[in-house]
Design an enzyme around this catalytic site. Sequence first.
Site, PDB file in Angstrom:
ATOM      1  N   SER A   8      -0.800   7.314  -7.990  1.00 58.15           N
ATOM      2  CA  SER A   8      -0.673   5.858  -7.887  1.00 58.15           C
ATOM      3  C   SER A   8       0.547   5.362  -8.638  1.00 58.15           C
ATOM      4  O   SER A   8       0.698   5.602  -9.835  1.00 58.15           O
ATOM      5  CB  SER A   8      -1.924   5.180  -8.461  1.00 58.15           C
ATOM      6  OG  SER A   8      -1.717   3.788  -8.555  1.00 58.15           O
ATOM      7  N   HIS A  32       0.405   6.335  -3.338  1.00 60.66           N
ATOM      8  CA  HIS A  32      -0.561   5.231  -3.329  1.00 60.66           C
ATOM      9  C   HIS A  32       0.088   3.969  -3.912  1.00 60.66           C
ATOM     10  O   HIS A  32       0.604   3.977  -5.030  1.00 60.66           O
ATOM     11  CB  HIS A  32      -1.794   5.607  -4.140  1.00 60.66           C
ATOM     12  CG  HIS A  32      -2.917   4.630  -3.999  1.00 60.66           C
ATOM     13  ND1 HIS A  32      -3.718   4.572  -2.877  1.00 60.66           N
ATOM     14  CD2 HIS A  32      -3.376   3.664  -4.835  1.00 60.66           C
ATOM     15  CE1 HIS A  32      -4.623   3.620  -3.032  1.00 60.66           C
ATOM     16  NE2 HIS A  32      -4.435   3.049  -4.210  1.00 60.66           N
ATOM     17  N   ASP A  34      -0.617   0.192  -5.011  1.00 69.43           N
ATOM     18  CA  ASP A  34      -1.603  -0.829  -5.369  1.00 69.43           C
ATOM     19  C   ASP A  34      -0.945  -2.203  -5.357  1.00 69.43           C
ATOM     20  O   ASP A  34      -0.143  -2.516  -6.234  1.00 69.43           O
ATOM     21  CB  ASP A  34      -2.173  -0.549  -6.762  1.00 69.43           C
ATOM     22  CG  ASP A  34      -3.119   0.643  -6.761  1.00 69.43           C
ATOM     23  OD1 ASP A  34      -4.099   0.609  -6.011  1.00 69.43           O
ATOM     24  OD2 ASP A  34      -2.864   1.606  -7.506  1.00 69.43           O
ATOM     25  N   MET A  36      -1.447  -6.153  -5.687  1.00 68.25           N
ATOM     26  CA  MET A  36      -2.407  -7.122  -6.236  1.00 68.25           C
ATOM     27  C   MET A  36      -1.808  -8.522  -6.222  1.00 68.25           C
ATOM     28  O   MET A  36      -0.611  -8.696  -6.435  1.00 68.25           O
ATOM     29  CB  MET A  36      -2.760  -6.749  -7.682  1.00 68.25           C
ATOM     30  CG  MET A  36      -3.190  -5.321  -7.875  1.00 68.25           C
ATOM     31  SD  MET A  36      -3.479  -4.978  -9.634  1.00 68.25           S
ATOM     32  CE  MET A  36      -3.712  -3.199  -9.573  1.00 68.25           C
ATOM     33  N   HIS A  65      -2.868  -0.116  -0.699  1.00 68.70           N
ATOM     34  CA  HIS A  65      -4.194  -0.652  -1.021  1.00 68.70           C
ATOM     35  C   HIS A  65      -4.013  -2.124  -1.359  1.00 68.70           C
ATOM     36  O   HIS A  65      -3.506  -2.477  -2.423  1.00 68.70           O
ATOM     37  CB  HIS A  65      -4.770   0.136  -2.210  1.00 68.70           C
ATOM     38  CG  HIS A  65      -6.050  -0.410  -2.735  1.00 68.70           C
ATOM     39  ND1 HIS A  65      -6.521  -0.092  -3.989  1.00 68.70           N
ATOM     40  CD2 HIS A  65      -6.981  -1.244  -2.193  1.00 68.70           C
ATOM     41  CE1 HIS A  65      -7.673  -0.715  -4.204  1.00 68.70           C
ATOM     42  NE2 HIS A  65      -7.962  -1.425  -3.127  1.00 68.70           N
ATOM     43  N   MET A  67      -5.118  -5.418  -2.559  1.00 71.42           N
ATOM     44  CA  MET A  67      -6.105  -6.138  -3.367  1.00 71.42           C
ATOM     45  C   MET A  67      -5.692  -7.607  -3.381  1.00 71.42           C
ATOM     46  O   MET A  67      -5.289  -8.158  -4.408  1.00 71.42           O
ATOM     47  CB  MET A  67      -6.166  -5.543  -4.778  1.00 71.42           C
ATOM     48  CG  MET A  67      -6.758  -4.150  -4.801  1.00 71.42           C
ATOM     49  SD  MET A  67      -6.514  -3.305  -6.389  1.00 71.42           S
ATOM     50  CE  MET A  67      -4.944  -2.498  -6.049  1.00 71.42           C
ATOM     51  N   MET A 137     -13.930   2.305  -4.716  1.00 69.21           N
ATOM     52  CA  MET A 137     -13.376   2.085  -6.046  1.00 69.21           C
ATOM     53  C   MET A 137     -14.369   2.607  -7.084  1.00 69.21           C
ATOM     54  O   MET A 137     -15.532   2.206  -7.098  1.00 69.21           O
ATOM     55  CB  MET A 137     -13.103   0.599  -6.273  1.00 69.21           C
ATOM     56  CG  MET A 137     -11.981   0.015  -5.424  1.00 69.21           C
ATOM     57  SD  MET A 137     -10.381   0.832  -5.700  1.00 69.21           S
ATOM     58  CE  MET A 137     -10.121   0.514  -7.455  1.00 69.21           C
ATOM     59  N   ASP A 175     -10.684   5.858  -5.881  1.00 71.85           N
ATOM     60  CA  ASP A 175      -9.616   5.360  -6.749  1.00 71.85           C
ATOM     61  C   ASP A 175     -10.224   4.856  -8.051  1.00 71.85           C
ATOM     62  O   ASP A 175     -11.071   3.963  -8.038  1.00 71.85           O
ATOM     63  CB  ASP A 175      -8.873   4.222  -6.031  1.00 71.85           C
ATOM     64  CG  ASP A 175      -7.678   3.700  -6.819  1.00 71.85           C
ATOM     65  OD1 ASP A 175      -7.442   4.168  -7.947  1.00 71.85           O
ATOM     66  OD2 ASP A 175      -6.978   2.821  -6.284  1.00 71.85           O
ATOM     67  N   GLY A 177     -10.091   6.314 -12.466  1.00 68.58           N
ATOM     68  CA  GLY A 177     -10.631   7.246 -13.443  1.00 68.58           C
ATOM     69  C   GLY A 177     -10.677   8.687 -12.987  1.00 68.58           C
ATOM     70  O   GLY A 177     -11.469   9.483 -13.499  1.00 68.58           O
TER      71      GLY A 177
END
Length: 216
Positions: A8, A32, A34, A36, A65, A67, A137, A175, A177
């Site tokens: 990511s 990946h 992200d 947002m 992704h 968000m 998630m 996605d 941890g």
Amino acid sequence: MSFRIAPSLLAADFLHLEKDIELVNKCGDVIHLDVMDGTLVPNISFGFSVIDQLSKIATAPMDAHLMVVHPERWFEKLAKDGVQMCSFHYEAAGRNTSRFIKQIQDLGMKAGVAINPDVPVSKLFPYIGKADYFLIMSVFAGFGGQKFIYESIDRVAELKAEIDRRGAKAIIEIDGGINMDTVKAVREAGVELAVAGSSVYGAADPAAAIAALREA
């Protein structure tokens, strides 16, 4: 399909993004992204000023992704940038989920539906056979570096069982941890694509970290 790792960019070094993209090109499987908006999730990451540039050097597939509250506004732009996979949140789409899946697919991308840990995984069942993949998630969307929520393993297994029961071919992505302590369990539960941020870009040897996660 073999188990794949998607580093990511949220955890990458934004002063040296070219280096971190090249790492994924050479050693990773998927890049990946992200994205947002600060509304659907309590954070802002990056947008097309970054994606436009990295798309020029990315040879690994890009996985966006979204968000964001209105994901449909960005599907066409992502397709033009060469993004191969695009997921949006069920929480943002609601009754428009099937329509958004088709819009993404009509643009030549794989369509994914994402949910946060507090959304029942059964909410995804109506889209089995429609979506190309589902993003579970395993932390709450919005920030990197969070601790893995172990109930996510059962959620993956439940979704995988329903996909198999219907004879569908959707991929499960996870996605949040993902590290050497959690990756084996999610793989065994049915995940085929694991997003890893801090455990890759925070490692002393990111290339070795990707290989270790993939082979765990």
